[in-house]
Write a protein that holds these residues in place. Structure first.
Motif, mmCIF file in Angstrom:
data_model
loop_
_atom_site.group_PDB
_atom_site.id
_atom_site.type_symbol
_atom_site.label_atom_id
_atom_site.label_comp_id
_atom_site.label_asym_id
_atom_site.label_seq_id
_atom_site.Cartn_x
_atom_site.Cartn_y
_atom_site.Cartn_z
ATOM 1 N N THR A 57 44.867 59.249 125.353
ATOM 2 C CA THR A 57 43.804 60.259 125.360
ATOM 3 C C THR A 57 42.705 59.910 124.364
ATOM 4 N N ILE A 58 43.105 59.468 123.176
ATOM 5 C CA ILE A 58 42.113 59.075 122.171
ATOM 6 C C ILE A 58 41.262 57.915 122.678
ATOM 7 N N TYR A 59 41.926 56.935 123.276
ATOM 8 C CA TYR A 59 41.188 55.773 123.787
ATOM 9 C C TYR A 59 40.202 56.179 124.878
ATOM 10 N N GLN B 105 32.575 64.953 127.349
ATOM 11 C CA GLN B 105 33.785 65.568 126.810
ATOM 12 C C GLN B 105 33.794 67.084 126.940
ATOM 13 N N ALA C 139 48.959 60.612 123.454
ATOM 14 C CA ALA C 139 47.921 60.818 122.447
ATOM 15 C C ALA C 139 47.044 59.581 122.298
ATOM 16 N N LEU C 140 47.671 58.410 122.225
ATOM 17 C CA LEU C 140 46.898 57.171 122.092
ATOM 18 C C LEU C 140 46.006 56.940 123.304
ATOM 19 N N THR D 259 38.890 59.174 125.583
ATOM 20 C CA THR D 259 37.806 60.056 125.138
ATOM 21 C C THR D 259 36.724 59.283 124.392
ATOM 22 N N TRP D 260 37.129 58.357 123.520
ATOM 23 C CA TRP D 260 36.123 57.568 122.803
ATOM 24 C C TRP D 260 35.404 56.598 123.736
ATOM 25 N N PHE E 53 44.166 67.219 124.648
ATOM 26 C CA PHE E 53 44.909 67.177 123.392
ATOM 27 C C PHE E 53 45.941 68.298 123.306
ATOM 28 N N LEU F 2 38.273 67.840 126.659
ATOM 29 C CA LEU F 2 38.876 67.237 125.470
ATOM 30 C C LEU F 2 39.984 68.118 124.900
#
Length: 228
Positions: free
Chosen positions: A55-57, A71, A52-53, A59-60, A79, A75
């Protein structure tokens, strides 16, 4: 939850009682499975968190570098993979704490989750597995790379999910462990509070079972109902 200590004073147990005590103590072998399953669960939770971390990093980072268009379509899939990993961890966690509560020591957590028997544990695990199947199909549906393969995949998941739902409906409310709450509660109290492995069947229980059997034969109560 506190438990009363068993009073060890009194006459020495007979050979039969000693053997029953020894057989009853074999339940602690379940601790091996509990530890192994919980380790798998914690590992999956950790992997899901790291995924999760990451993927968040990513994507942003891509959004700031390439804009929102970067995205499109990916995206949700990324997730959903995180959700799938977490759900798998939940399955192993439920199995671990369920086995511990059923065989070693009852937990308030399992009671709050509605896991009071092996049948309850089966129902909870099957429910989460059905959700995992749905999430897995949703990942393939969003990708939509090969429509025909996606259709075949949907059919296979529909058969598997339908079989699991049918299993839940067939076993819902059935099983002796769910149909005799008083006997189950008494056995758990004797086992966990009084440290008594051997169960004694009293005359009242025999008479109650005979009355229930006669009532079932006469059609006064449903055949699938319990004895209490």
């Amino acid at each position: 939850m506190t438990f009363a200590k068993n009073d060890r004073s009194g006459p020495e147990p007979s050979k039969r009682e000693w053997f029953s005590e020894m057989i009853g103590r074999t339940r602690f072998v379940v601790l091996i499975a509990v530890i192994a399953v919980l380790l798998v669960s914690f590992s999956l939770f950790l992997q899901g968190t790291l995924l999760a971390l990451n993927t968040i990093y990513e994507t942003w980072r891509d959004m700031f570098a390439q804009g929102v268009a970067s995205q499109s379509g990916t995206l949700a899939v990324e997730f959903l993979e995180v959700v799938g990993t977490m759900l798998k961890a939940v399955v192993f966690y439920l199995i671990g704490i369920g086995l511990y509560s059923l065989f070693i020591r009852p937990l308030n957590l399992t009671s709050a989750l509605g896991v009071e028997s092996l049948a309850d544990l089966e129902q909870k695990v099957v429910s989460v597995v059905i959700v995992i199947l749905g999430v897995t199909f949703l990942e393939h549906f969003i990708r939509w790379e090969k429509p025909l393969d996606t259709l075949y995949f949907a059919g296979a998941l529909a058969l598997a999910g339908g079989a699991l739902v049918l299993f839940q409906q067939v076993h819902k409310g059935s099983g002796g462990d769910l149909q005799q709450p008083q006997a189950k509660l008494r056995a758990r109290r004797e086992l966990f509070e009084h440290d008594q492995e051997q169960r004694e069947i009293g005359e009242q229980e025999v008479q109650r079972a005979e009355r229930v059997t006669e009532a079932k034969a006469a059609g006064r109560i449903p055949a699938e109902s319990g004895s209490e």
